[in-house]
Design a protein around this motif. Structure first.
Motif, PDB file in Angstrom:
ATOM      1  N   ALA A  59       3.410 -36.014  55.343  1.00 46.53           N
ATOM      2  CA  ALA A  59       2.600 -35.957  54.123  1.00 46.53           C
ATOM      3  C   ALA A  59       1.620 -34.785  54.164  1.00 46.53           C
ATOM      4  O   ALA A  59       1.423 -34.089  53.160  1.00 46.53           O
ATOM      5  N   ALA A  60       1.012 -34.541  55.317  1.00 45.77           N
ATOM      6  CA  ALA A  60       0.041 -33.451  55.447  1.00 45.77           C
ATOM      7  C   ALA A  60       0.691 -32.094  55.221  1.00 45.77           C
ATOM      8  O   ALA A  60       0.033 -31.151  54.779  1.00 45.77           O
ATOM      9  N   GLU A  61       1.982 -31.985  55.508  1.00 47.69           N
ATOM     10  CA  GLU A  61       2.673 -30.702  55.374  1.00 47.69           C
ATOM     11  C   GLU A  61       2.668 -30.159  53.950  1.00 47.69           C
ATOM     12  O   GLU A  61       2.682 -28.950  53.757  1.00 47.69           O
ATOM     13  N   ILE A  62       2.607 -31.043  52.958  1.00 47.80           N
ATOM     14  CA  ILE A  62       2.688 -30.536  51.577  1.00 47.80           C
ATOM     15  C   ILE A  62       1.463 -29.707  51.193  1.00 47.80           C
ATOM     16  O   ILE A  62       1.534 -28.902  50.283  1.00 47.80           O
ATOM     17  N   PHE A  63       0.367 -29.885  51.905  1.00 47.31           N
ATOM     18  CA  PHE A  63      -0.852 -29.139  51.584  1.00 47.31           C
ATOM     19  C   PHE A  63      -0.760 -27.665  51.984  1.00 47.31           C
ATOM     20  O   PHE A  63      -1.570 -26.863  51.552  1.00 47.31           O
ATOM     21  N   ALA A  64       0.221 -27.321  52.808  1.00 48.82           N
ATOM     22  CA  ALA A  64       0.432 -25.921  53.196  1.00 48.82           C
ATOM     23  C   ALA A  64       1.329 -25.191  52.202  1.00 48.82           C
ATOM     24  O   ALA A  64       1.530 -23.990  52.322  1.00 48.82           O
ATOM     25  N   ASN A  65       1.834 -25.901  51.217  1.00 48.71           N
ATOM     26  CA  ASN A  65       2.749 -25.349  50.222  1.00 48.71           C
ATOM     27  C   ASN A  65       1.958 -24.898  48.995  1.00 48.71           C
ATOM     28  O   ASN A  65       1.237 -25.695  48.392  1.00 48.71           O
ATOM     29  N   ASP A  66       2.112 -23.648  48.607  1.00 49.19           N
ATOM     30  CA  ASP A  66       1.383 -23.122  47.444  1.00 49.19           C
ATOM     31  C   ASP A  66       1.765 -23.798  46.140  1.00 49.19           C
ATOM     32  O   ASP A  66       1.020 -23.755  45.165  1.00 49.19           O
ATOM     33  N   ASP A  67       2.942 -24.428  46.092  1.00 49.95           N
ATOM     34  CA  ASP A  67       3.401 -25.083  44.862  1.00 49.95           C
ATOM     35  C   ASP A  67       2.945 -26.532  44.742  1.00 49.95           C
ATOM     36  O   ASP A  67       3.284 -27.210  43.779  1.00 49.95           O
ATOM     37  N   THR A  68       2.201 -27.025  45.716  1.00 45.44           N
ATOM     38  CA  THR A  68       1.712 -28.401  45.640  1.00 45.44           C
ATOM     39  C   THR A  68       0.695 -28.526  44.514  1.00 45.44           C
ATOM     40  O   THR A  68      -0.190 -27.682  44.365  1.00 45.44           O
ATOM     41  N   LEU A  69       0.845 -29.572  43.726  1.00 42.28           N
ATOM     42  CA  LEU A  69      -0.088 -29.854  42.628  1.00 42.28           C
ATOM     43  C   LEU A  69      -1.011 -30.990  43.049  1.00 42.28           C
ATOM     44  O   LEU A  69      -0.565 -31.964  43.660  1.00 42.28           O
ATOM     45  N   ILE A  70      -2.287 -30.864  42.721  1.00 46.74           N
ATOM     46  CA  ILE A  70      -3.273 -31.889  43.057  1.00 46.74           C
ATOM     47  C   ILE A  70      -3.941 -32.332  41.765  1.00 46.74           C
ATOM     48  O   ILE A  70      -4.458 -31.503  41.008  1.00 46.74           O
ATOM     49  N   ILE A  71      -3.898 -33.634  41.519  1.00 41.67           N
ATOM     50  CA  ILE A  71      -4.465 -34.189  40.289  1.00 41.67           C
ATOM     51  C   ILE A  71      -5.375 -35.368  40.631  1.00 41.67           C
ATOM     52  O   ILE A  71      -5.152 -36.071  41.622  1.00 41.67           O
ATOM     53  N   PRO A  72      -6.406 -35.596  39.819  1.00 41.70           N
ATOM     54  CA  PRO A  72      -7.307 -36.725  40.086  1.00 41.70           C
ATOM     55  C   PRO A  72      -6.575 -38.057  39.937  1.00 41.70           C
ATOM     56  O   PRO A  72      -5.714 -38.209  39.070  1.00 41.70           O
ATOM     57  N   ASP A  73      -6.923 -39.010  40.769  1.00 42.49           N
ATOM     58  CA  ASP A  73      -6.393 -40.375  40.682  1.00 42.49           C
ATOM     59  C   ASP A  73      -7.511 -41.253  40.144  1.00 42.49           C
ATOM     60  O   ASP A  73      -8.176 -41.972  40.885  1.00 42.49           O
ATOM     61  N   GLU A  74      -7.708 -41.174  38.840  1.00 45.33           N
ATOM     62  CA  GLU A  74      -8.822 -41.887  38.217  1.00 45.33           C
ATOM     63  C   GLU A  74      -8.665 -43.398  38.308  1.00 45.33           C
ATOM     64  O   GLU A  74      -9.647 -44.127  38.388  1.00 45.33           O
ATOM     65  N   GLU A  75      -7.421 -43.870  38.339  1.00 46.22           N
ATOM     66  CA  GLU A  75      -7.167 -45.309  38.409  1.00 46.22           C
ATOM     67  C   GLU A  75      -7.671 -45.928  39.705  1.00 46.22           C
ATOM     68  O   GLU A  75      -8.147 -47.061  39.730  1.00 46.22           O
TER      69      GLU A  75
END
Length: 131
Positions: A59-75
């Motif tokens: 799971a941590a590996e995706i943060f090294a990818n420039d194409d990773t999208l991060i969105i707020p989890d308001e729920e």
């Protein structure tokens, strides 16, 4: 809660370190991957692997990818903790969704992770193309 920390680069094996903590509850595991400090509860990771087949290391590996999208989890956010969802490719070429929060602006705490559903993968790919 005790902490265990390892510095490594993506692709190095953590098996020799993880075995020391996997049978103990409430242990805080820390690892630096490509300069980013991650932490997680080892017992929670075990449950996530059993349920979703995803390790927090992957799971941590995706943060090294420039194409990773991060969105707020308001729920799932509240006044004590603001949560976020990241979606991106791991080095196993699986699209993962990683629920996480930021601690002290220095660490990413992984809460849970799973493989993205087909409709989530389609939405992610469409957004990647749009950007």
């Amino acid at each position: 809660m005790s902490a265990f920390h390892v510095n490594r680069t993506m692709g190095d094996s953590l098996d020799q370190y993880k075995g020391k903590l996997m049978d103990e509850r409430n242990k805080n595991y820390q690892v630096t991957i490509n300069g980013i400090l991650f932490e997680w509860d080892t017992w929670k990771e075990q449950r996530t692997v059993q349920k979703h087949g995803v390790t927090f290391e992957e799971a941590a590996e995706i943060f090294a990818n420039d194409d990773t999208l991060i969105i707020p989890d308001e729920e799932h956010s509240d006044s004590d903790e603001e949560r976020w969802n990241a979606i991106g490719y791991s080095t196993k070429q699986r699209v993962l969704i990683v629920c996480h929060c930021y601690k002290d602006d220095e660490r990413i705490r992984i809460i849970t992770a799973r493989k993205a559903e087909p409709n989530e993968v389609a939405d992610y790919e469409a957004e990647r193309r749009r950007l």
